[in-house]
Write a protein that holds these residues in place. Structure first.
Motif, PDB file in Angstrom:
ATOM      1  N   ALA A 151       0.665  -1.293  -0.303  1.00 18.96           N
ATOM      2  CA  ALA A 151      -0.018  -0.038   0.217  1.00 18.96           C
ATOM      3  C   ALA A 151       0.637   1.324   0.077  1.00 18.96           C
ATOM      4  O   ALA A 151       1.877   1.446   0.732  1.00 18.96           O
ATOM      5  CB  ALA A 151      -0.944  -0.068   1.086  1.00 18.96           C
ATOM      6  N   GLY A 152       0.493   2.092  -0.749  1.00 19.88           N
ATOM      7  CA  GLY A 152       1.001   3.415  -1.026  1.00 19.88           C
ATOM      8  C   GLY A 152       2.260   3.494  -1.712  1.00 19.88           C
ATOM      9  O   GLY A 152       3.081   4.208  -1.835  1.00 19.88           O
ATOM     10  N   ASN A 153       2.487   2.264  -2.503  1.00 23.66           N
ATOM     11  CA  ASN A 153       3.651   2.349  -3.602  1.00 23.66           C
ATOM     12  C   ASN A 153       4.911   2.558  -2.961  1.00 23.66           C
ATOM     13  O   ASN A 153       5.647   3.135  -3.671  1.00 23.66           O
ATOM     14  CB  ASN A 153       3.220   3.297  -4.796  1.00 23.66           C
ATOM     15  N   MET A 154       5.403   2.108  -1.778  1.00 23.84           N
ATOM     16  CA  MET A 154       6.444   2.379  -1.112  1.00 23.84           C
ATOM     17  C   MET A 154       7.271   1.131  -1.306  1.00 23.84           C
ATOM     18  O   MET A 154       8.594   1.393  -1.141  1.00 23.84           O
ATOM     19  CB  MET A 154       6.068   2.930   0.332  1.00 23.84           C
ATOM     20  N   ALA A 155       7.000  -0.098  -0.899  1.00 25.51           N
ATOM     21  CA  ALA A 155       7.747  -1.264  -0.737  1.00 25.51           C
ATOM     22  C   ALA A 155       7.416  -2.246  -1.750  1.00 25.51           C
ATOM     23  O   ALA A 155       6.141  -2.609  -1.872  1.00 25.51           O
ATOM     24  CB  ALA A 155       7.503  -1.702   0.575  1.00 25.51           C
ATOM     25  N   ALA A 156       8.331  -2.922  -2.123  1.00 25.99           N
ATOM     26  CA  ALA A 156       8.009  -4.077  -3.137  1.00 25.99           C
ATOM     27  C   ALA A 156       7.476  -5.433  -2.306  1.00 25.99           C
ATOM     28  O   ALA A 156       7.895  -5.531  -1.370  1.00 25.99           O
ATOM     29  CB  ALA A 156       9.494  -4.407  -3.893  1.00 25.99           C
ATOM     30  N   GLY A 285       7.060   1.956   4.721  1.00 24.00           N
ATOM     31  CA  GLY A 285       6.787   1.163   3.567  1.00 24.00           C
ATOM     32  C   GLY A 285       5.299   0.755   3.793  1.00 24.00           C
ATOM     33  O   GLY A 285       4.920  -0.262   3.007  1.00 24.00           O
ATOM     34  N   ARG A 286       4.385   1.232   4.643  1.00 30.95           N
ATOM     35  CA  ARG A 286       3.119   0.712   4.912  1.00 30.95           C
ATOM     36  C   ARG A 286       2.397   1.678   5.396  1.00 30.95           C
ATOM     37  O   ARG A 286       2.400   3.057   5.785  1.00 30.95           O
ATOM     38  CB  ARG A 286       3.034  -0.340   5.948  1.00 30.95           C
ATOM     39  N   ILE A 287       0.956   1.723   5.226  1.00 38.81           N
ATOM     40  CA  ILE A 287      -0.105   2.609   5.705  1.00 38.81           C
ATOM     41  C   ILE A 287      -0.497   2.382   7.184  1.00 38.81           C
ATOM     42  O   ILE A 287      -0.568   1.392   7.405  1.00 38.81           O
ATOM     43  CB  ILE A 287      -1.327   2.562   4.887  1.00 38.81           C
ATOM     44  N   CYS A 288      -0.140   3.474   8.294  1.00 39.74           N
ATOM     45  CA  CYS A 288      -0.390   3.081   9.578  1.00 39.74           C
ATOM     46  C   CYS A 288      -0.844   4.547   9.893  1.00 39.74           C
ATOM     47  O   CYS A 288      -0.847   5.598   9.603  1.00 39.74           O
ATOM     48  CB  CYS A 288       0.778   2.940  10.127  1.00 39.74           C
ATOM     49  N   PRO A 289      -1.307   4.573  11.262  1.00 39.44           N
ATOM     50  CA  PRO A 289      -1.681   5.784  11.949  1.00 39.44           C
ATOM     51  C   PRO A 289      -0.760   6.507  12.268  1.00 39.44           C
ATOM     52  O   PRO A 289       0.312   6.233  12.399  1.00 39.44           O
ATOM     53  CB  PRO A 289      -2.323   5.400  13.213  1.00 39.44           C
ATOM     54  N   LEU A 290      -1.061   7.959  12.202  1.00 43.32           N
ATOM     55  CA  LEU A 290      -0.017   8.904  12.378  1.00 43.32           C
ATOM     56  C   LEU A 290       0.549   8.796  13.893  1.00 43.32           C
ATOM     57  O   LEU A 290       1.786   9.295  14.075  1.00 43.32           O
ATOM     58  CB  LEU A 290      -0.518  10.284  12.213  1.00 43.32           C
ATOM     59  N   GLU A 291      -0.286   8.169  14.582  1.00 42.46           N
ATOM     60  CA  GLU A 291       0.211   8.042  16.207  1.00 42.46           C
ATOM     61  C   GLU A 291       1.490   7.220  16.159  1.00 42.46           C
ATOM     62  O   GLU A 291       2.367   7.208  16.970  1.00 42.46           O
ATOM     63  CB  GLU A 291      -0.928   7.344  16.900  1.00 42.46           C
TER      64      GLU A 291
END
Length: 745
Positions: A151-156, A285-291
C-alpha cells in the motif's frame, strides 16, 4: 587351560581394538575442531571480501572439500569400530554422510548462471559465473516483467517475470516470482533482478540433477533420525525423562534496571492531538496511523515514548505547528559522551542549539564522518539523522497523508510538498497544498473544535481516495491498542523482578505457585502482543531480530509452563530466561517498527524455519542458564542447594536433546527454503554457517562415551557456558558484525 587362552586372546583383541579406535578418535577430533575453526574464520574473511568470494575460493576450495572427506572417512571408521547397532543412531549418522555426498555432487556436477531477458527477445543460452555461455534446454522469452507493491507504492511486495518456454514446437507460459520457481527439463529458474526500465529481467539458472535429490534424501533421513532420537524408548533422552520424574531442578539468574529523562513546550490539547493521531500516513513502507509515526519520532529524538507530560502526538504536532518553540525544547538526546565532550553539549539539548553564528554545528564534521566506521562517526551521523527528521517534518516532506487514485486505478500517497500528478483535479491539488496551513492557523488561534472537524474531514478524504490501500478497521484498532503501552519493556521488568522474588519462595510450594500463575499471565500478555503485531502486519511476527527475540521469550515461558509441574523450579527458570530475552530486545539495537516483509520472506517455509530455530535457541539458552545456576550454587554448603545442583545436569540434558533436534531440522528446512528462493540450498552465508557451527559444537555434548570428560558435571556445564557463545555469535554477531543475507534476522 584352553578357556584361559581363549579369554586372554579376547582381552588382547579388545585392547588392540581399543587402541585402534583411539588412533582414529584423536585425528577425528582434530579434523572436527579444524572444520569448525575454518568455518568461523571463513565468515570473518567474508566480511572483508564478500560472501561470493569466500564461498568460491575458501569454502569451495579443493582442500576444504578434502578435509570434509577425511572427516567423513574417519567418522565412519570410528562409528564402525564402536559397533553401534541401534538402527536409529545408524540412520541419524548416515544422514550426514548422504547430505555431504549430495553437497559433493552439487559441487562437481551442478551448473549455475544467469540469463538476462528483454521483452520479446528469445534467449537460448545463459552465462556462468566464469563468463562461459552454456545452452538452455529450451528457448526462453520474457513477455512482461512487473513489480507489485505494498500500500502506498512504497515497498516492493513481489517481483514477477511472465515467460514463455518453447521446446519441440510446444510453447508454455509460466510465471517466475520470488518463492515461485520454474522447474523443467532438468533446469530450475529463479527470479533474481531486473532492469531499471522495467522491460528486462534477470533469472538465475541452476542445473543440479544429482546433488539436489541426494541431498534431499539425506534431509529426509535426518528428519527421521532426529525425531527418532526423541521418541526411542531405549534412547538417552527417554531415560533422562524417566529419571527427571524422580528429581527436581533449579537455577539462579540476573537482573537489570532502567532509567528515563524529562522536559517540554506549546502543544495541542491531548484530545485534539489524539484525533490527529488517527490520521493515516505512509511510514516504513506501509499505511499506518500518524500515532505510530509520532511514537517513533519521539523515541528517536528523546529516547523515550513520552516527553515530560506531552504525548507523542502532542510532540509531533508541536513541531509541526509551533516549530520555533519546540526547536528550543531540550529533547534531542546526544547518546555519545565523546561527542558531547567534543562539541561541549549536554545529554539533552534543544535542536536549535546545533545552529549558531557559524552555521550548522555538525557541518564541518559530517563529510569526514560519512566514510568512518568509528563510534564518533556513527554518533555524528545519528544526531544528524535526528535533525534531518525534524527538518523534514517541519517542512512537511515526510507527511504522505494524501491518497490519489490514478486513471489506471493505482493508488499513490503524497505529501503536501510532493510534485502532484497532472491528471489530479485542481481542487484536489489545492486541498492537499492548503489543508495543513489551515490546520496551522486554527491551532495558533486555539480553535480546537474547528481543528477537530478539519481532521475528521481529512480522515474522510483518506477513506474516499485510499481505496484498497487502507488497512482493515481491525488492524487499525489493533495498532492503536499496541501503541498504548510498551508491552515488551514492561514484561522484561516484570519477569526479571518476579524471577528474583521467586527464589525466596523456593521451599514454599503454595506461595511459589503464585509465581507460576503470574508467569502464565505474562505469557498471555506476550501472546496478546504478538497477536497484535500479527494483525497489524498481516504476517506472522518473526521477520526481524526484534520479533524473533519476542518469540524466543514466548517459547521459553511456554516450555517452563509445560514442565513446571514435573520440575517445579522451572518457573524461576522461565521468568529469568524470558526476562533476559525481552531485556535484550529492549536494550539492543533491534528495530521494533512493524514493516512490510522483503519479497523473498513471503514464504510459508519462513514461519516453519524461524519457529523451529527459535525453539532450538530457547532450549539451548536454558542449558546456559542451567550452567550459570550450577556454578553459582556449586560453592554453597547448604544441603538443599547441593541436592538441587546435583540434578541440573539432568535438566540441562533434557533441554539439549530436543534443542539439537529442532536446530538440525530448522537448519535444513532453511536450506530447502533457500533452494526454492535462491536456487542453492547452501551458500555459506554467515548466518547459516554459524548455525551449522552451533549445531556441531552442541552435538559434541551428545557423545559422552567418546568424550568421558563430559560425564563430569563441572566439565559438562563449563562446555555449555562456552558453547553459548556460538549462539550469541549466530544471533547477534552476524547481524551487527558480519552481515550477509540474514542480517535482517
Amino acid at each position: 587351560m584352553c578357556r584361559r587362552q581363549k579369554n586372554e586372546r579376547c582381552r588382547k583383541a579388545q585392547r588392540i581394538e581399543k587402541y585402534v579406535a583411539m588412533q582414529i578418535k584423536k585425528p577425528l577430533q582434530f579434523v572436527y575442531l579444524l572444520l569448525v575453526a575454518l568455518m568461523a574464520l571463513g565468515t570473518i574473511i567474508g566480511k572483508y571480501t564478500s560472501t561470493e568470494v569466500v564461498a568460491d575460493q575458501f569454502f569451495g576450495a579443493w582442500w576444504f572439500t578434502l578435509l570434509w572427506a577425511v572427516g567423513v572417512a574417519l567418522g565412519t571408521a570410528y562409528f564402525i569400530r564402536q559397533r553401534v547397532r541401534r538402527p536409529l543412531l545408524v540412520l541419524l549418522h548416515l544422514s550426514f554422510v548422504v547430505i555431504l555426498l549430495g553437497a559433493l555432487l552439487t559441487h562437481l556436477t551442478a551448473h549455475k548462471g544467469m540469463v538476462h531477458l528483454r521483452e520479446g527477445k528469445p534467449a537460448t543460452t545463459y552465462t556462468t559465473k566464469a563468463g562461459e555461455q552454456r545452452p538452455l534446454p529450451f528457448t526462453l522469452t520474457l513477455r512482461r516483467f512487473r513489480v507489485s507493491y505494498h500500500a502506498g507504492n512504497m515497498a516492493a511486495m513481489d517481483y514477477v517475470s511472465n515467460i514463455l518456454i518453447q521446446r519441440d514446437g510446444k510453447t508454455t507460459p509460466y510465471q517466475v516470482a520470488m518463492n515461485k520457481i520454474y522447474a523443467g527439463y532438468g533446469t530450475r529458474l529463479y527470479q533474481s533482478s531486473f532492469d531499471d526500465d522495467m522491460r528486462g529481467s534477470y533469472l538465475a539458472v541452476n542445473t543440479d540433477p544429482y546433488g539436489i535429490p541426494v541431498t534431499y534424501a539425506g534431509y529426509a533421513l535426518l528428519f527421521i533420525g532426529l525425531v527418532g532420537m526423541l521418541v526411542d524408548r531405549h534412547g538417552r533422552f527417554r531415560q533422562l525423562l524417566r529419571q527427571s520424574k524422580r528429581q527436581r531442578a533449579t537455577m539462579a539468574g540476573l537482573l537489570l534496571l532502567m532509567l528515563s529523562p524529562v522536559r517540554a513546550q506549546t502543544a495541542l490539547p491531548q484530545a485534539t492531538a489524539a484525533e490527529f493521531g488517527k490520521v493515516l500516513i505512509v511510514y516504513n513502507g506501509r499505511i499506518c496511523p500518524l500515532e505510530t509515526f509520532a511514537i517513533d519520532f519521539t523515541k528517536k529524538l528523546y529516547g523515550s515514548r513520552q516527553y515530560q507530560d506531552y504525548t507523542p502526538c502532542q510532540v509531533l504536532t508541536g513541531f509541526l505547528f509551533w516549530p520555533s518553540e519546540w526547536m528550543k525544547a531540550p529533547l534531542l538526546h546526544i547518546k555519545s559522551k565523546a561527542l558531547r565532550e567534543q562539541l561541549q553539549l549536554d545529554s539533552y539539548i534543544a535542536p536549535m542549539r546545533l545552529f549558531g553564528q557559524q552555521g550548522y554545528l555538525l557541518g564541518p564534521y559530517l563529510q569526514e564522518a560519512q566514510g568512518e566506521q568509528s563510534a564518533m562517526g556513527k554518533a555524528l551521523l545519528d544526531v544528524d539523522d535526528k535533525m534531518m527528521l525534524v527538518m523534514n517534518l517541519t517542512k512537511g516532506d515526510v507527511l504522505k497523508l494524501f491518497p490519489y487514485s490514478s486513471p489506471v486505478g493505482r493508488v499513490d500517497w503524497f505529501a503536501p510538498t510532493d510534485k502532484l500528478p497532472r491528471a489530479m483535479p485542481a481542487a484536489q491539488q489545492q486541498y492537499i497544498r492548503s489543508i495543513l496551513n489551515l490546520a496551522n492557523q486554527l491551532a495558533h488561534q486555539g480553535r480546537n473544535d474547528m481543528l477537530n472537524d478539519l481532521v475528521h474531514k481529512l480522515q474522510k478524504y483518506q477513506v474516499r481516495y485510499g481505496g484498497a490501500t487502507l488497512p482493515a478497521p481491525l488492524a487499525l484498532r489493533a495498532e492503536h491498542l499496541y501503541n498504548q503501552l510498551p508491552f515488551a519493556t514492561l514484561l522484561f521488568m516484570a519477569n526479571l523482578t518476579l524471577g528474583l522474588l521467586s527464589i525466596f519462595f523456593l521451599t514454599r510450594s503454595r506461595r511459589y505457585a503464585w509465581f507460576t500463575a503470574l508467569m502464565g499471565l505474562s505469557w498471555g500478555v506476550l501472546t496478546f502482543t504478538l497477536a497484535l503485531r500479527w494483525i497489524i502486519s498481516g504476517t506472522i511476527p518473526m521477520a526481524n531480530g526484534y520479533e524473533t527475540m519476542l518469540l524466543l521469550a514466548w517459547l521459553i515461558m511456554l516450555v517452563a509452563l509445560l514442565t513446571t509441574r514435573t520440575l517445579q523450579l522451572m518457573t524461576t527458570f522461565g521468568l529469568f530466561a524470558s526476562g533476559f530475552m525481552l531485556l535484550v530486545s529492549h536494550i539492543g539495537e533491534m528495530d521494533p517498527n512493524i514493516t512490510p516483509r522483503m519479497p523473498v520472506l513471503n514464504s510459508p517455509l519462513l514461519s516453519i524455519h524461524v519457529s523451529i530455530i527459535m525453539m532450538a535457541y530457547a532450549l539451548l539458552s536454558l542449558t546456559f542458564v542451567s550452567a550459570v545456576a550450577y556454578f553459582l550454587a556449586c560453592r554453597s554448603h547448604r544441603e538443599s542447594l547441593q541436592r538441587m545442583n546435583a540434578q541440573l545436569t539432568v535438566l540441562s540434558q533434557i533441554f539439549l536433546y530436543p534443542a539439537l533436534a529442532t536446530l538440525g531440522l530448522g537448519i535444513f528446512i532453511g536450506a530447502i527454503w533457500a533452494n526454492i528462493s535462491w536456487g542453492t540450498y547452501w551458500s555459506w552465508d554467515p548466518k547459516e554457517t554459524w548455525a551449522l557451527i552451533t549445531f556441531m559444537v552442541y552435538a559434541v555434548l551428545l557423545h559422552p562415551r567418546s568424550l568421558p570428560a563430559l560425564q563430569r558435571p563441572r566439565t559438562y556445564h563449563l562446555y555449555c557456558l562456552c558453547a553459548f557463545l556460538t549462539i550469541l555469535m549466530t544471533y547477534f554477531g552476524v547481524n551487527y558484525f558480519l552481515g550477509g543475507m540474514h542480517s535482517y534476522a
